[in-house]
Design an enzyme around this catalytic site. Structure first.
Site, PDB file in Angstrom:
ATOM      1  N   LYS A 193      34.910  93.277  -9.989  1.00 26.98           N
ATOM      2  CA  LYS A 193      35.339  92.002 -10.555  1.00 26.98           C
ATOM      3  C   LYS A 193      36.719  91.600 -10.015  1.00 26.98           C
ATOM      4  O   LYS A 193      37.336  92.352  -9.273  1.00 26.98           O
ATOM      5  CB  LYS A 193      35.329  92.097 -12.087  1.00 26.98           C
TER       6      LYS A 193
HETATM    7  C1  LIG Z   1      29.670  92.387 -14.394  1.00 21.87           C
HETATM    8  C2  LIG Z   1      28.941  91.504 -15.330  1.00 21.87           C
HETATM    9  C3  LIG Z   1      28.657  91.898 -16.644  1.00 21.87           C
HETATM   10  C4  LIG Z   1      28.850  93.284 -17.159  1.00 21.87           C
HETATM   11  O1  LIG Z   1      30.082  93.798 -17.113  1.00 21.87           O
HETATM   12  P1  LIG Z   1      30.257  95.400 -17.053  1.00 21.87           P
HETATM   13  O2  LIG Z   1      31.692  95.577 -17.320  1.00 21.87           O
HETATM   14  O3  LIG Z   1      29.845  95.840 -15.692  1.00 21.87           O
HETATM   15  O4  LIG Z   1      29.393  95.989 -18.125  1.00 21.87           O
HETATM   16  C5  LIG Z   1      28.071  90.974 -17.491  1.00 21.87           C
HETATM   17  N1  LIG Z   1      27.733  89.756 -17.072  1.00 21.87           N
HETATM   18  C6  LIG Z   1      27.976  89.336 -15.824  1.00 21.87           C
HETATM   19  C7  LIG Z   1      27.602  87.952 -15.444  1.00 21.87           C
HETATM   20  C8  LIG Z   1      28.557  90.202 -14.894  1.00 21.87           C
HETATM   21  O5  LIG Z   1      28.749  89.802 -13.638  1.00 21.87           O
END
Ligand SMILES: *Cc1c(COP(=O)(O)O)cnc(C)c1O
Length: 382
Positions: A193
């Site tokens: 992210k």
């Molecule tokens: C990465 C992501 C998540 C989940 O986040 P995690 O921290 O990996 O559990 C949820 N929704 C979207 C759209 C994502 O890209």
């Protein structure tokens, strides 16, 4: 191929250097166990950055969505609406709760949930007496959904909204930070992210009581008794104090990361937007996307190459690129689930998956690395 060049990743972690300071602080205080000063400080900083009353930091974004559903009382047999064009993590918690998903298509202007499709889906649900316990709206690749319109539709039916802003931390919409429009906002600090703690997430809200309850559920629903009293099921979802130290260092450079990702997008746009059949993901007026990933569609009839040709050519040069998310209604896991397209007979997310790809977009990417990517793509158009 000549000598293999260094791999270019889709989205690599990019540390600020300050993370170590906060980790050392935790070590010096021997505050290694969950909770402690870094957790509190990160929660305060995240709430202040977003302009909301509070934040609860957790082990993942998925955990945040799960606890939001729990807060809203979603359980066995309940219906929950969710954007179809998204990563599976948006919808998995619906299944954890034994609830039934209904999937909603995107609109062309934001690639996010179509207000028209949502309106139809809610109308049908009301008629059947099956209004959803929540609507999960996703902000894809950094672009906010049309949150004002979506909130208005949901308010009209009295349905609460969970805003999955896992990909849009640092983005803005109508002068407000992304993730602050729904009853709950969800952020992720997963490794890919825009900022990362290696793994982690957060739930934000103006409902501080709900956030207290989130922290309670995230620590095994442990009631305040010497012997540990339990009356309901809980989870081990809290972020550790070490991990929160990484988060503090990362949050300090979030705005810088947004600027860097937007610069990456701008260079791609300048080099490639004039090519036939190429269309970049739009940025809705009144919004500022963090451009987490640069996404575009390629119409092979006009371009003479397909998005998969591009991904393959990049792969041969040790460059990672990927198709746009495969919509959940096309996934075997959600076979037979109700789906509402943008218009009858027109599924926008199907088209985005059929033609769309994401280019490497790390904030740490050098101009030289980006030239490598652009060179490969341009080569296919020559
Ligand atoms: C990465 C992501 C998540 C989940 O986040 P995690 O921290 O990996 O559990 C949820 N929704 C979207 C759209 C994502 O890209």
């Amino acid at each position: 191929m000549s000598e293999q060049q260094d791999r270019i990743f889709l989205s690599a972690p990019h540390m600020s250097g300050n993370e170590q300071t906060y980790i050392h602080e935790a070590f010096d205080q021997n505050w290694i166990a969950p909770l402690g000063n870094n957790v509190n400080a990160l929660e305060e900083a995240l709430a202040a950055y977003s302009g909301v009353e509070g934040a609860a930091v957790l082990s993942s974004g998925t955990a945040a969505i799960h606890l939001a559903l729990r807060q809203l009382g979603v359980g066995e047999g309940d219906v929950v609406f969710c954007s179809s064009l998204t990563f599976v993590a948006s919808a998995n918690p619906i299944l954890y709760q034994g609830a039934r998903p209904v999937l909603v298509d995107s609109e062309p202007e934001t690639w996010n949930m179509s207000p028209a499709a949502l309106e139809r889906a809610l109308g049908d649900a009301e008629e059947r007496g099956e209004l959803p316990g929540a609507v999960i709206v996703v902000n894809l690749y950094g672009q906010s959904a049309r949150m004002d319109a979506l909130m208005e539709v949901c308010r009209g039916y009295g349905v609460p909204v969970i805003e999955d802003a896992a990909e849009s931390l640092g983005s803005e919409y109508l002068g407000r930070k992304s993730g602050t429009f729904g009853d709950f906002g969800v952020f992720s600090f997963n490794g890919n992210k825009i900022i990362t703690t290696s793994g982690g997430g957060a739930l934000v809200s103006n409902d501080v009581e709900a956030l207290d309850r989130t922290r309670f559920l995230a620590t095994q629903a442990r009631e305040p008794a010497l012997h540990y009293q339990h009356s309901e099921v809980g989870y081990n979802y809290r972020m550790s104090n070490i991990v929160a130290g990484v988060g503090r260092g990362q949050l300090e450079v979030l705005d810088e990361r947004v600027a860097q990702r937007r610069a990456v997008f701008a260079r791609y746009y300048e080099a490639l937007s004039g090519r036939p059949g190429v269309a970049f993901m739009p940025e809705l007026e009144g919004s500022k996307s963090n451009r987490w990933l640069t996404a575009l569609t390629v119409d092979p009839e006009k371009a003479g190459v397909s998005h998969l040709d591009i991904i393959e050519a990049l792969g041969a040069e040790n460059i990672e690129a990927r198709p746009v998310w495969k919509s959940l209604h096309l996934q075997p896991l959600f076979e037979g689930v109700a789906y509402y397209p943008h218009e009858e007979g027109w599924s926008v997310s199907d088209e985005l998956f059929r033609y769309g790809l994401c280019l490497p977009s790390s904030s740490s990417m050098t101009e030289g690395e980006q030239d490598r990517v652009i060179g490969v793509v341009e080569g296919l158009f020559e």
